[in-house]
Design a protein around this motif. Sequence first.
Motif, PDB file in Angstrom:
ATOM      1  N   ARG A 132       0.816  -1.336  -0.056  1.00  0.00           N
ATOM      2  CA  ARG A 132       0.092   0.052  -0.150  1.00  0.00           C
ATOM      3  C   ARG A 132       0.990   1.185   0.057  1.00  0.00           C
ATOM      4  O   ARG A 132       0.450   2.292  -0.809  1.00  0.00           O
ATOM      5  N   LEU A 133       1.702   1.270   0.848  1.00  0.00           N
ATOM      6  CA  LEU A 133       2.729   2.466   0.766  1.00  0.00           C
ATOM      7  C   LEU A 133       3.576   2.612  -0.331  1.00  0.00           C
ATOM      8  O   LEU A 133       3.859   3.771  -0.872  1.00  0.00           O
ATOM      9  N   LEU A 134       3.919   1.573  -0.914  1.00  0.00           N
ATOM     10  CA  LEU A 134       4.604   1.589  -2.411  1.00  0.00           C
ATOM     11  C   LEU A 134       3.575   2.213  -3.395  1.00  0.00           C
ATOM     12  O   LEU A 134       3.932   2.774  -4.229  1.00  0.00           O
ATOM     13  N   GLU A 135       2.333   1.982  -3.515  1.00  0.00           N
ATOM     14  CA  GLU A 135       1.472   2.157  -4.293  1.00  0.00           C
ATOM     15  C   GLU A 135       1.123   3.856  -3.933  1.00  0.00           C
ATOM     16  O   GLU A 135       1.165   4.457  -4.982  1.00  0.00           O
ATOM     17  N   LEU A 136       1.157   4.368  -2.775  1.00  0.00           N
ATOM     18  CA  LEU A 136       1.065   5.722  -2.552  1.00  0.00           C
ATOM     19  C   LEU A 136       2.371   6.377  -3.066  1.00  0.00           C
ATOM     20  O   LEU A 136       2.197   7.733  -3.512  1.00  0.00           O
ATOM     21  N   LEU A 137       3.521   5.688  -2.918  1.00  0.00           N
ATOM     22  CA  LEU A 137       4.504   6.736  -3.214  1.00  0.00           C
ATOM     23  C   LEU A 137       4.591   6.684  -4.783  1.00  0.00           C
ATOM     24  O   LEU A 137       5.025   7.786  -5.104  1.00  0.00           O
ATOM     25  N   ARG A 138       4.281   5.643  -5.280  1.00  0.00           N
ATOM     26  CA  ARG A 138       4.219   5.710  -7.006  1.00  0.00           C
ATOM     27  C   ARG A 138       3.196   6.667  -7.258  1.00  0.00           C
ATOM     28  O   ARG A 138       3.693   7.615  -8.221  1.00  0.00           O
ATOM     29  N   ALA A 139       2.115   6.770  -6.755  1.00  0.00           N
ATOM     30  CA  ALA A 139       1.040   7.892  -6.995  1.00  0.00           C
ATOM     31  C   ALA A 139       1.697   9.167  -6.925  1.00  0.00           C
ATOM     32  O   ALA A 139       1.472  10.377  -7.681  1.00  0.00           O
TER      33      ALA A 139
END
Length: 375
Positions: free
Chosen positions: A93-100
């Motif tokens: 989830r944190l990686l998804e937020l970082l990518r966004a």
Amino acid sequence: MTMRPVGARRPDPPEGGTGYAAPSVEPLAGVSSPIITAAARRVAQRIRDDGIDAADMDIVAAVLAAIALAVDQQRPRYVTELVHRASPALGARLLELLRAEVILGWTAAPSHLNPTGMLAMLGAIERVREAIEPDSARQLGTRLAEPGGLDLVVEIAHDLRSPLTSILFLSETLQNGQSGEVNEIQRRQLALIYSAALGLSGLVSNAIELARGGLFDNQPCPFSITQTLEAVQDMVRPMAEEKGLGVHLRPPTGDLRIGHPVALSRALLNLTCNALKFTEHGFVEVAAVATDDIHVEFSVRDTGAGIDPQALNRLYQPFRRSRGRMGFTFSGTGLGLAITRKLCSAMGAELEVETGATWGTRFHFVVALPPTAEG
């Protein structure tokens, strides 16, 4: 914890350069990219704004810092090496937020983008994602290895079977126009739905068979080989029509036999679906040839690209992963072939294969099926 949806706030105004970085952003330890630093800081601030507990925020901050460092240094294993107790779900989830946030930063400064650097960063993010996911897979494997894990698989498979059967019935009913006229595009779309549902239904049945062992029909009974072949043909017809392939039947002399029709049908359906899946032109033939008064050879032949000879020694390994569909191909998981081989063995037969790049593949097995008095 509750996190705000991706894209819920706009990024701060961009600064010059190849990406996005606010001058007041405090550097992250070991992270050289201002784009990643700024994105990570914004993710952390969003989570704080959601009112997360201080103790939870410490964990989030540690995982987020490890992810940012892993992406920046292109060392995916940093995530698992630096944060041993990190939840795979939290990391993903944190990686998804970082990518966004990274992409939002790029969007805010379109005139200063570096395509090469962007692709490299997205590639690094993807490799970090792949490093996070195996932990989740291992957790699932551990759960299934525990007492009751096999029962869980069977229970889930049974729960899937009913809706899949409904999808098969309804899609075939709609495709045949029994609920009203359908145009050609709709007919093809329904064929795709049917084929996908048939594949899933077969996978479910194979999983149940792998878990329970033995034959579906323990006691031999009289049955018609021709009707068994025709039932397989009817089930795969939408899949074959969608790909423009023919399904040819070759029934034997001496049609009425005594044996295990359910297991036989399951084996032939697995082989036929597999043949259709990996055949792009031509046809699939399902044949039954009496070799003597008692024995019948069943075969499924296709006109596909054949099987790589180097892959034959692992052809029946369940849950293997295919490396792609270029050139020689075969079933991606191996589960269908593994179950088919098991069913043939339970019927006293041995599943064999012949293959060639110029003519396709032929699976075959010989079963003892005494004729009935009427046969």
